[in-house]
Design a protein around this motif. Structure first.
Motif, short mmCIF file in Angstrom:
data_model
loop_
_atom_site.label_atom_id
_atom_site.label_comp_id
_atom_site.label_asym_id
_atom_site.label_seq_id
_atom_site.Cartn_x
_atom_site.Cartn_y
_atom_site.Cartn_z
N LEU A 1 -20.27 42.53 -26.95
CA LEU A 1 -20.88 41.31 -27.43
C LEU A 1 -20.04 40.80 -28.60
O LEU A 1 -19.78 41.55 -29.55
CB LEU A 1 -22.31 41.58 -27.89
N LEU A 2 -19.59 39.54 -28.52
CA LEU A 2 -18.83 38.92 -29.60
C LEU A 2 -19.62 37.78 -30.21
O LEU A 2 -20.19 36.97 -29.47
CB LEU A 2 -17.52 38.32 -29.08
N SER A 3 -19.61 37.70 -31.53
CA SER A 3 -20.15 36.54 -32.23
C SER A 3 -19.05 35.49 -32.30
O SER A 3 -17.95 35.78 -32.79
CB SER A 3 -20.57 36.90 -33.65
N ILE A 4 -19.33 34.30 -31.80
CA ILE A 4 -18.35 33.21 -31.79
C ILE A 4 -19.06 31.94 -32.28
O ILE A 4 -20.19 31.67 -31.88
CB ILE A 4 -17.78 33.00 -30.37
N LYS A 5 -18.37 31.17 -33.13
CA LYS A 5 -18.96 29.92 -33.61
C LYS A 5 -19.27 29.02 -32.41
O LYS A 5 -18.47 28.95 -31.47
CB LYS A 5 -18.01 29.22 -34.57
N PRO A 6 -20.43 28.35 -32.43
CA PRO A 6 -20.85 27.54 -31.28
C PRO A 6 -19.80 26.55 -30.76
O PRO A 6 -19.62 26.43 -29.55
CB PRO A 6 -22.10 26.80 -31.78
N GLU A 7 -19.09 25.87 -31.66
CA GLU A 7 -18.10 24.89 -31.20
C GLU A 7 -16.99 25.56 -30.40
O GLU A 7 -16.51 25.02 -29.40
CB GLU A 7 -17.52 24.11 -32.38
N PHE A 8 -16.59 26.76 -30.79
CA PHE A 8 -15.54 27.48 -30.07
C PHE A 8 -16.09 28.08 -28.78
O PHE A 8 -15.40 28.12 -27.76
CB PHE A 8 -14.91 28.56 -30.95
N ALA A 9 -17.33 28.55 -28.83
CA ALA A 9 -17.97 29.09 -27.63
C ALA A 9 -18.05 28.02 -26.54
O ALA A 9 -17.75 28.27 -25.38
CB ALA A 9 -19.35 29.63 -27.97
N GLU A 10 -18.44 26.81 -26.93
CA GLU A 10 -18.53 25.71 -25.96
C GLU A 10 -17.16 25.41 -25.34
O GLU A 10 -17.06 25.13 -24.16
CB GLU A 10 -19.12 24.46 -26.62
N ARG A 11 -16.11 25.47 -26.16
CA ARG A 11 -14.76 25.21 -25.64
C ARG A 11 -14.32 26.27 -24.64
O ARG A 11 -13.56 25.98 -23.72
CB ARG A 11 -13.76 25.13 -26.79
N ILE A 12 -14.79 27.50 -24.83
CA ILE A 12 -14.49 28.56 -23.86
C ILE A 12 -15.09 28.19 -22.51
O ILE A 12 -14.43 28.27 -21.48
CB ILE A 12 -15.03 29.92 -24.36
N PHE A 13 -16.33 27.72 -22.53
CA PHE A 13 -17.02 27.44 -21.26
C PHE A 13 -16.65 26.09 -20.65
O PHE A 13 -16.84 25.90 -19.46
CB PHE A 13 -18.53 27.62 -21.41
N ASP A 14 -16.08 25.18 -21.45
CA ASP A 14 -15.61 23.93 -20.83
C ASP A 14 -14.14 24.04 -20.39
O ASP A 14 -13.59 23.11 -19.82
CB ASP A 14 -15.86 22.71 -21.73
N GLY A 15 -13.52 25.19 -20.67
CA GLY A 15 -12.16 25.46 -20.20
C GLY A 15 -11.04 25.00 -21.12
O GLY A 15 -9.87 25.24 -20.82
N SER A 16 -11.36 24.39 -22.26
CA SER A 16 -10.31 23.92 -23.15
C SER A 16 -9.78 25.01 -24.10
O SER A 16 -8.74 24.87 -24.70
CB SER A 16 -10.79 22.72 -23.97
N LYS A 17 -10.51 26.12 -24.19
CA LYS A 17 -10.10 27.26 -25.02
C LYS A 17 -9.92 28.46 -24.10
O LYS A 17 -10.90 28.97 -23.56
CB LYS A 17 -11.16 27.52 -26.09
N LYS A 18 -8.68 28.89 -23.92
CA LYS A 18 -8.39 30.00 -23.00
C LYS A 18 -8.11 31.31 -23.73
O LYS A 18 -7.83 32.33 -23.10
CB LYS A 18 -7.18 29.65 -22.14
N TYR A 19 -8.17 31.27 -25.08
CA TYR A 19 -7.93 32.46 -25.89
C TYR A 19 -8.99 32.55 -26.97
O TYR A 19 -9.33 31.55 -27.60
CB TYR A 19 -6.55 32.41 -26.56
#
Length: 129
Positions: free
Chosen positions: A4-22
């Motif tokens: 389980l990782l704590s991630i700031k919401p704005e970055f978490a959303e980018r992971i799931f919209d595909g704009s953040k791959k790392y």
């Protein structure tokens, strides 16, 4: 096994919209059996919103990490270097496949856990999702 990782919401959303791959970290888990990361979107959201499979974990100097990941970092260069300030080594977790939950989950109610500072290992008895 999952982490389980704590991630700031704005970055978490980018992971799931595909704009953040790392996902960048100053330290990572030692257990090499970890294949999946469960995402806890931290304050103000404070919900478990999904998970992703790990493709690979890159370990390198911040300069080299940025060169390798900048096209899909999901963050800007200033933020990246501020995060890794005074670090000789950093980690980039490459995201393979994401799965956003239909309904977000409460960490206490669904996992009987409190939010981790960085990460925590999930045992099967924790994982009711």
């Amino acid at each position: 096994m999952k982490v389980l990782l704590s991630i700031k919401p704005e970055f978490a959303e980018r992971i799931f919209d595909g704009s953040k791959k790392y996902e960048f970290r100053k330290a990572v888990f030692k257990n090499s059996d970890i294949k999946t990361i469960v995402v806890y979107a931290s304050s103000p959201m404070q919900r478990v919103i999904g998970e992703f499979e790990i493709e690979t974990i890159i370990s390198d100097s911040p300069e080299e990490l940025w060169k390798k990941t900048k096209l899909f970092a999901g963050i800007d260069e200033d933020f990246f270097y501020e995060y890794f300030a005074d670090r000789e080594l950093g980690f980039a977790i490459k995201i393979k496949k994401t799965k956003k939950y239909k309904e977000t989950l409460c960490l206490r109610e669904h996992f009987n856990l409190t939010p981790p500072q960085s990460f925590l290992y999930l045992r099967s008895e924790n994982f009711g999702a």
